[in-house]
Design an enzyme around this catalytic site. Structure first.
Site, PDB file in Angstrom:
ATOM      1  N   PRO A  21       0.855  -1.197   0.000  1.00  0.00           N
ATOM      2  CA  PRO A  21       0.000   0.000   0.000  1.00  0.00           C
ATOM      3  C   PRO A  21       0.884   1.238   0.000  1.00  0.00           C
ATOM      4  O   PRO A  21       1.829   1.330   0.791  1.00  0.00           O
ATOM      5  CB  PRO A  21      -0.782  -0.118   1.316  1.00  0.00           C
ATOM      6  N   MET A  22       0.613   2.171  -0.901  1.00  0.00           N
ATOM      7  CA  MET A  22       1.396   3.413  -0.929  1.00  0.00           C
ATOM      8  C   MET A  22       0.462   4.578  -1.219  1.00  0.00           C
ATOM      9  O   MET A  22      -0.048   4.712  -2.345  1.00  0.00           O
ATOM     10  CB  MET A  22       2.520   3.323  -1.968  1.00  0.00           C
ATOM     11  N   ALA A  23       0.250   5.407  -0.188  1.00  0.00           N
ATOM     12  CA  ALA A  23      -0.621   6.571  -0.331  1.00  0.00           C
ATOM     13  C   ALA A  23      -0.058   7.455  -1.437  1.00  0.00           C
ATOM     14  O   ALA A  23       1.152   7.711  -1.482  1.00  0.00           O
ATOM     15  CB  ALA A  23      -0.694   7.322   0.985  1.00  0.00           C
ATOM     16  N   GLN A  75      -6.854  -0.855   3.033  1.00  0.00           N
ATOM     17  CA  GLN A  75      -6.159  -0.541   4.287  1.00  0.00           C
ATOM     18  C   GLN A  75      -6.823   0.635   5.006  1.00  0.00           C
ATOM     19  O   GLN A  75      -7.029   1.698   4.425  1.00  0.00           O
ATOM     20  CB  GLN A  75      -4.691  -0.189   4.019  1.00  0.00           C
ATOM     21  N   CYS A 105       2.506   3.399   9.807  1.00  0.00           N
ATOM     22  CA  CYS A 105       2.750   4.696   9.153  1.00  0.00           C
ATOM     23  C   CYS A 105       3.581   5.606  10.061  1.00  0.00           C
ATOM     24  O   CYS A 105       3.242   5.803  11.231  1.00  0.00           O
ATOM     25  CB  CYS A 105       1.428   5.367   8.808  1.00  0.00           C
ATOM     26  N   ASN A 205       8.630  -7.428   4.259  1.00  0.00           N
ATOM     27  CA  ASN A 205       8.666  -6.182   3.469  1.00  0.00           C
ATOM     28  C   ASN A 205       9.882  -5.339   3.847  1.00  0.00           C
ATOM     29  O   ASN A 205      10.261  -5.278   5.006  1.00  0.00           O
ATOM     30  CB  ASN A 205       7.354  -5.397   3.722  1.00  0.00           C
ATOM     31  N   ASP A 207      12.988  -3.282   1.147  1.00  0.00           N
ATOM     32  CA  ASP A 207      14.175  -3.417   0.302  1.00  0.00           C
ATOM     33  C   ASP A 207      14.148  -4.590  -0.660  1.00  0.00           C
ATOM     34  O   ASP A 207      15.224  -5.064  -1.052  1.00  0.00           O
ATOM     35  CB  ASP A 207      15.448  -3.488   1.162  1.00  0.00           C
ATOM     36  N   GLY A 229       7.428  -2.357  -2.263  1.00  0.00           N
ATOM     37  CA  GLY A 229       6.952  -0.977  -2.225  1.00  0.00           C
ATOM     38  C   GLY A 229       7.629  -0.114  -3.275  1.00  0.00           C
ATOM     39  O   GLY A 229       7.302  -0.178  -4.463  1.00  0.00           O
ATOM     40  N   ARG A 230       8.635   0.655  -2.844  1.00  0.00           N
ATOM     41  CA  ARG A 230       9.211   1.665  -3.720  1.00  0.00           C
ATOM     42  C   ARG A 230       9.728   1.120  -5.048  1.00  0.00           C
ATOM     43  O   ARG A 230       9.680   1.820  -6.059  1.00  0.00           O
ATOM     44  CB  ARG A 230      10.327   2.414  -2.984  1.00  0.00           C
TER      45      ARG A 230
HETATM   46  C1  LIG Z   1       5.167   7.057  -0.995  1.00  0.00           C
HETATM   47  C2  LIG Z   1       4.902   5.973  -0.003  1.00  0.00           C
HETATM   48  C3  LIG Z   1       3.642   5.834   0.549  1.00  0.00           C
HETATM   49  C4  LIG Z   1       3.381   4.831   1.479  1.00  0.00           C
HETATM   50  N1  LIG Z   1       2.121   4.704   1.976  1.00  0.00           N
HETATM   51  C5  LIG Z   1       1.830   3.674   2.818  1.00  0.00           C
HETATM   52  C6  LIG Z   1       0.511   3.456   3.275  1.00  0.00           C
HETATM   53  O1  LIG Z   1      -0.416   4.178   2.943  1.00  0.00           O
HETATM   54  N2  LIG Z   1       0.302   2.404   4.108  1.00  0.00           N
HETATM   55  C7  LIG Z   1       1.305   1.582   4.515  1.00  0.00           C
HETATM   56  O2  LIG Z   1       1.067   0.638   5.284  1.00  0.00           O
HETATM   57  N3  LIG Z   1       2.579   1.768   4.106  1.00  0.00           N
HETATM   58  C8  LIG Z   1       2.853   2.774   3.259  1.00  0.00           C
HETATM   59  N4  LIG Z   1       4.119   2.931   2.786  1.00  0.00           N
HETATM   60  C9  LIG Z   1       5.146   1.964   3.161  1.00  0.00           C
HETATM   61  C10 LIG Z   1       5.249   0.828   2.140  1.00  0.00           C
HETATM   62  O3  LIG Z   1       4.050   0.078   2.090  1.00  0.00           O
HETATM   63  C11 LIG Z   1       6.424  -0.113   2.488  1.00  0.00           C
HETATM   64  O4  LIG Z   1       6.190  -0.658   3.771  1.00  0.00           O
HETATM   65  C12 LIG Z   1       7.758   0.610   2.517  1.00  0.00           C
HETATM   66  O5  LIG Z   1       7.915   1.426   1.370  1.00  0.00           O
HETATM   67  C13 LIG Z   1       8.939  -0.378   2.612  1.00  0.00           C
HETATM   68  O6  LIG Z   1       8.961  -1.243   1.519  1.00  0.00           O
HETATM   69  P1  LIG Z   1      10.017  -1.024   0.301  1.00  0.00           P
HETATM   70  O7  LIG Z   1      11.397  -1.056   0.897  1.00  0.00           O
HETATM   71  O8  LIG Z   1       9.733  -2.158  -0.626  1.00  0.00           O
HETATM   72  O9  LIG Z   1       9.705   0.317  -0.295  1.00  0.00           O
HETATM   73  C14 LIG Z   1       4.410   3.946   1.881  1.00  0.00           C
HETATM   74  C15 LIG Z   1       5.682   4.097   1.334  1.00  0.00           C
HETATM   75  C16 LIG Z   1       5.943   5.086   0.401  1.00  0.00           C
HETATM   76  C17 LIG Z   1       7.333   5.208  -0.179  1.00  0.00           C
END
Ligand SMILES: Cc1cc2nc3c(=O)[nH]c(=O)nc-3n(C[C@H](O)[C@H](O)[C@H](O)COP(=O)(O)O)c2cc1C
Length: 331
Positions: A21-23, A75, A105, A205, A207, A229-230
């Site tokens: 999930p990414m807002a 979510q 968050c 989750n 990296d 995520g990213r």
């Molecule tokens: C721009 C952005 C928005 C995010 N929004 C949420 C969110 O709404 N809910 C949530 O649980 N995590 C959110 N995250 C966290 C990601 O779901 C994830 O846990 C985090 O980026 C680590 O994973 P990664 O290393 O694969 O990026 C967000 C991350 C980013 C970068």
């Protein structure tokens, strides 16, 4: 190694590769592209339980799914068990397969309100919130946690156990503390510790950036599924790459620039149909900047994209910059 498959409550997950999930990122067209690329579970942008209770139109607009999405999670964030339960009663007729609770968050506004990662300071409240949610929805409830509130309070195992006692069907652990936000490298040992302590599936989750890191996450932590995520921002094809690596150890190349331009224009076109050009195009600019990573002249192009306000202008800009991809949307 094969695709991770397991059940979250009564929902069978045949491909345990989750889009995080990414807002502001995981809009519906993006999720369609992630599904097409091979993500097994997609996640809507988080919504406030309180805003749902107030029938906030902007919030309810975010809760839309596409038939193409195989398994989709919704979510919620909030800190009051009764508000979360009330929101879930309102949401019951909506389509979603999994209800996820945000307890990770790190954003100040959310934490100051006692929500998101602030909940990790109170495992007893986590249990009560999960129990209230599980009693109010027919969907399995999952919880998304971080390593801990801060380095002095690394308590993800305790919080995950509280979620399990409350009736959670799975938890996801992001191996960073709140002050780390998204910096530094994720600590996967806390994911392994959680896997060992719980009976329900744990999703790892933090990296995962390619097929190799996906394999490492599964092997090093023993997690049931993985969440990206990213690395999927502006790169939904990462799911194809991870899938191929897990299914048969195959490396899949990044798509050609021509294919990426086609993807950008499809994304933009879907977003415009969904929201109207006026709202869609400003939102599309950041997606385009991510898609353009690695393109020749990307820095100038990103500046130019910020001036674009219609789909036709975007198409013209990309066609001028990359004539070989002319007519990209209809290729
Ligand atoms: C721009 C952005 C928005 C995010 N929004 C949420 C969110 O709404 N809910 C949530 O649980 N995590 C959110 N995250 C966290 C990601 O779901 C994830 O846990 C985090 O980026 C680590 O994973 P990664 O290393 O694969 O990026 C967000 C991350 C980013 C970068």
């Amino acid at each position: 190694m094969g695709l991770p498959s397991f059940a979250i409550g009564n929902v069978q997950i045949d491909c345990g590769i989750f889009q995080a999930p990414m807002a502001g990122v995981s809009d519906l067209p993006f999720r369609i592209l992630c599904t097409e690329a091979g993500a097994g579970v997609t996640a809507m942008e988080m919504v406030s339980a309180k805003a749902v209770c107030f029938h906030n139109a902007k919030t309810l607009d975010l809760i839309q799914t596409a038939p193409e999405e195989k398994t989709v999670s919704l979510q919620l964030f909030g800190h009051e068990p009764e508000i979360i339960a009330e929101a879930l009663e309102i949401l019951e007729p909506q389509r979603f397969d999994i209800l996820d609770l945000n307890m990770g968050c790190p954003v100040h506004k959310i934490v100051a309100n006692g929500e998101g990662s602030a909940l990790m300071r109170d495992p007893a409240l986590i249990e009560r919130i999960v129990a209230a949610a599980a009693g109010a929805t027919s969907r399995p409830v999952t919880v998304k946690l971080r390593k801990g509130f801060d380095e002095e309070h690394v308590n993800v195992v305790e919080c995950a156990l509280a979620a399990e006692s409350g009736g959670a069907a799975a938890v996801c652990v992001h191996g960073r503390t709140r002050p780390q936000m998204y910096s530094g490298s994720a600590d996967w040992s806390c994911i392994r510790d959680t896997v060992q302590a719980l009976h329900i599936p744990v999703i790892g989750n933090g990296d995962i950036t390619d097929g190799e890191s996906a394999v490492r996450m599964l092997e090093e932590t023993g997690c049931a599924g993985i969440m990206v995520g990213r690395a999927c921002q502006g790169a939904p094809w990462i799911f194809t790459q991870i899938r191929a690596m897990l299914e048969n150890g195959r490396t899949v190349e990044r798509p050609s620039n021509r294919e990426i331009i086609r993807l950008i224009l499809r994304h933009a076109s879907m977003l415009c149909s969904l929201k109207g050009e006026y709202s869609a195009m400003p939102q599309m600019r950041k997606h385009v900047s991510w898609y353009l990573a690695g393109f020749p002249g990307a820095a100038k192009l990103r500046r130019d994209v910020n001036e674009v306000s219609t789909l036709a202008e975007l198409e013209a800009l990309l066609t001028r910059a990359f004539p070989y991809a002319a007519g990209g949307r209809n290729l």
